[in-house]
Write an enzyme that holds these catalytic residues in place. Structure first.
Site, mmCIF file in Angstrom:
data_model
loop_
_atom_site.group_PDB
_atom_site.id
_atom_site.type_symbol
_atom_site.label_atom_id
_atom_site.label_comp_id
_atom_site.label_asym_id
_atom_site.label_seq_id
_atom_site.Cartn_x
_atom_site.Cartn_y
_atom_site.Cartn_z
ATOM 1 N N GLY A 143 19.244 -7.323 21.010
ATOM 2 C CA GLY A 143 19.949 -7.072 20.487
ATOM 3 C C GLY A 143 20.103 -5.937 19.470
ATOM 4 O O GLY A 143 20.947 -4.912 18.654
ATOM 5 N N GLU A 151 15.901 -8.638 27.573
ATOM 6 C CA GLU A 151 16.317 -10.162 27.686
ATOM 7 C C GLU A 151 15.779 -10.776 28.907
ATOM 8 O O GLU A 151 15.555 -11.812 28.988
ATOM 9 C CB GLU A 151 17.843 -10.053 28.113
HETATM 10 N N1 CO8 Z 1 14.017 -13.761 17.356
HETATM 11 C C1 CO8 Z 1 13.487 -14.812 16.387
HETATM 12 N N2 CO8 Z 1 12.728 -14.671 15.358
HETATM 13 C C2 CO8 Z 1 11.851 -13.234 16.401
HETATM 14 C C3 CO8 Z 1 12.839 -12.377 16.791
HETATM 15 C C4 CO8 Z 1 13.532 -12.618 17.661
HETATM 16 N N3 CO8 Z 1 14.169 -11.638 18.170
HETATM 17 N N4 CO8 Z 1 11.344 -11.510 16.809
HETATM 18 C C5 CO8 Z 1 10.722 -11.668 16.160
HETATM 19 N N5 CO8 Z 1 10.662 -12.675 15.871
HETATM 20 C C6 CO8 Z 1 9.744 -13.055 14.725
HETATM 21 C C7 CO8 Z 1 9.011 -13.779 15.802
HETATM 22 O O1 CO8 Z 1 8.490 -14.885 16.054
HETATM 23 C C8 CO8 Z 1 7.545 -13.409 14.089
HETATM 24 O O2 CO8 Z 1 7.933 -15.290 13.629
HETATM 25 P P1 CO8 Z 1 7.265 -16.287 13.712
HETATM 26 O O3 CO8 Z 1 5.505 -15.583 12.127
HETATM 27 O O4 CO8 Z 1 7.561 -17.308 12.123
HETATM 28 O O5 CO8 Z 1 6.282 -16.528 13.971
HETATM 29 C C9 CO8 Z 1 7.476 -12.176 13.493
HETATM 30 O O6 CO8 Z 1 9.198 -12.249 13.835
HETATM 31 C C10 CO8 Z 1 7.239 -12.058 14.003
HETATM 32 O O7 CO8 Z 1 7.081 -11.520 15.408
HETATM 33 P P2 CO8 Z 1 5.540 -11.409 16.154
HETATM 34 O O8 CO8 Z 1 4.707 -11.905 15.732
HETATM 35 O O9 CO8 Z 1 6.301 -11.524 17.759
HETATM 36 O O10 CO8 Z 1 4.955 -9.985 16.019
HETATM 37 P P3 CO8 Z 1 4.390 -8.700 17.025
HETATM 38 O O11 CO8 Z 1 4.177 -7.200 15.924
HETATM 39 O O12 CO8 Z 1 3.423 -9.697 17.747
HETATM 40 O O13 CO8 Z 1 5.697 -8.186 17.281
HETATM 41 C C11 CO8 Z 1 7.782 -8.346 19.017
HETATM 42 C C12 CO8 Z 1 6.611 -8.145 17.631
HETATM 43 C C13 CO8 Z 1 6.904 -7.266 20.592
HETATM 44 C C14 CO8 Z 1 8.761 -7.284 18.433
HETATM 45 C C15 CO8 Z 1 7.963 -9.137 19.562
HETATM 46 O O14 CO8 Z 1 8.555 -10.230 17.989
HETATM 47 C C16 CO8 Z 1 8.711 -9.701 20.207
HETATM 48 O O15 CO8 Z 1 8.691 -9.841 21.228
HETATM 49 N N6 CO8 Z 1 9.906 -10.140 19.958
HETATM 50 C C17 CO8 Z 1 11.382 -10.705 20.403
HETATM 51 C C18 CO8 Z 1 11.089 -9.110 20.868
HETATM 52 C C19 CO8 Z 1 12.549 -9.369 22.002
HETATM 53 O O16 CO8 Z 1 13.181 -10.466 23.355
HETATM 54 N N7 CO8 Z 1 14.107 -9.278 21.424
HETATM 55 C C20 CO8 Z 1 15.572 -9.941 22.522
HETATM 56 C C21 CO8 Z 1 15.853 -11.259 21.827
HETATM 57 S S1 CO8 Z 1 17.693 -11.896 23.223
HETATM 58 C C22 CO8 Z 1 18.269 -10.873 22.944
HETATM 59 O O17 CO8 Z 1 19.022 -9.913 21.648
HETATM 60 C C23 CO8 Z 1 19.860 -11.038 22.954
HETATM 61 C C24 CO8 Z 1 21.200 -10.258 22.606
HETATM 62 C C25 CO8 Z 1 22.503 -10.466 22.722
HETATM 63 C C26 CO8 Z 1 22.869 -10.314 22.186
HETATM 64 C C27 CO8 Z 1 23.277 -9.533 20.526
HETATM 65 C C28 CO8 Z 1 24.649 -8.884 19.903
HETATM 66 C C29 CO8 Z 1 23.461 -7.777 18.578
#
Ligand code: CO8
Length: 288
Positions: free
Chosen positions: A139, A162
């Protein structure tokens, strides 16, 4: 009503301060998930910074609702001629909030039309610039692509991961990315979940310029100021015409463009622009 601690001032002064604070809050109010300001020398660039650092600016519903409110306020603000949306140096936005989505059902999504209001950025009539540092994933990448211009910091990363979560992009990722970079790269990103860096994003046409991370926001504001110094009325027509290229056939698009070109001749700003050129002076647009 906000009360000021300096109570030595008279009651009238306090009322005036409260009134102007209320006006100020209309566009730059108190938000939980975003920071909203007016930037640029003439305070004519609306500025929205995503502010959920602990979640890497994951887009929760509250954040997107606030974004809609801030955009509405900037649309209605006659001083604002362009809008910049940015995140932090680490993340523009790491996607929709996965924790918020984890337990949702199809029935809830479908009956509540889940995420229907998340496309507000794509319907704003004023030009919107995304300044992307760090992660723009899922997103987050879709949000950037809803903007009109994308500037990237050197360490920006774009992706639609995704597929790795067992779902697919839901806010235009398969459509806008394909139009921006072509089928092969879009398919690769959507099917593998791989990311591309700023340079590859630039080469593929996803972003228009790349800057060192610490200069990105000021460069985006500069671009916003440049746009805001033109006629806001004519900018809206120009934006409408370019966007039509994504919706219409070439013949229909050219027809719409011609009609809008004709329409500029009904404005004071078109007359002022051409007269200023002939008189060898800078145009002074009144947005009329
Ligand atoms: N949602 C919720 N929390 C998140 C997200 C997310 N997308 N991304 C990161 N966080 C949180 C983590 O859970 C973590 O929180 P906590 O410390 O409480 O566990 C904190 O952010 C830091 O993240 P990381 O420890 O994972 O940090 P890293 O540096 O190790 O990794 C990344 C960074 C690579 C970005 C990793 O966090 C990651 O892969 N995040 C998810 C990315 C992803 O899959 N995004 C797609 C989500 S689905 C989506 O977007 C569908 C779109 C639908 C329409 C949207 C319309 C605008």
């Amino acid at each position: 009503m906000k009360f000021y601690s300096n109570c030595t001032a008279g009651h009238y002064t306090i009322m005036c301060k409260s009134f102007s604070a209320t006006l100020y809050n209309l566009s730059c109010g108190q938000y939980e998930y975003i920071v909203v300001e007016k930037r640029g020398e003439n305070k004519n660039v609306g500025f929205i910074q995503l502010n959920r650092p602990k979640a890497l600016n994951a887009l929760c519903d509250g954040l997107m609702t606030e974004m809609g409110k801030a955009l509405d306020a900037f649309e209605a603000d006659g001083d604002v001629g362009a809008i910049v949306i940015t995140g932090s140096e680490r993340a523009f936005a790491a996607g929709a909030d996965i924790k918020e989505m984890q337990n949702r059902t199809f029935q809830e999504n479908y009956s509540g039309n889940f995420l229907a209001h998340w496309n507000r950025v794509s319907t704003v009539r004023k030009p919107v610039i995304a300044a992307v540092n760090g992660f723009a994933l899922g997103g987050g990448c879709e949000l950037a692509m809803m903007c009109d211009i994308i500037y990237a910091g050197e360490k920006a990363q774009f992706g639609q991961p995704e597929i790795l979560l067992g779902t697919i992009p839901g806010a235009g990722g398969t459509q806008r990315l394909t139009r921006a970079v072509g089928k092969s790269l879009a398919m690769e990103l959507v099917l593998t979940g791989d990311r591309i860096g700023a340079q590859e994003a630039k080469q593929s046409g996803l972003v228009s310029k790349v800057f060192p991370a610490d200069q990105l926001v000021s460069e985006a504001i500069k671009c916003g100021e440049k746009i805001a110094s033109n006629s806001k009325l004519i900018s809206a027509m120009a934006k409408e015409a370019v966007n039509a290229a994504f919706e219409l056939t070439l013949a229909e698009g050219n027809r719409l463009e011609k009609r809008l070109f004709h329409a500029t001749f009904a404005t004071d700003d078109r007359k002022e622009g051409m007269t200023a050129f002939v008189e060898k002076r800078k145009a002074s647009f009144q947005d009329k």
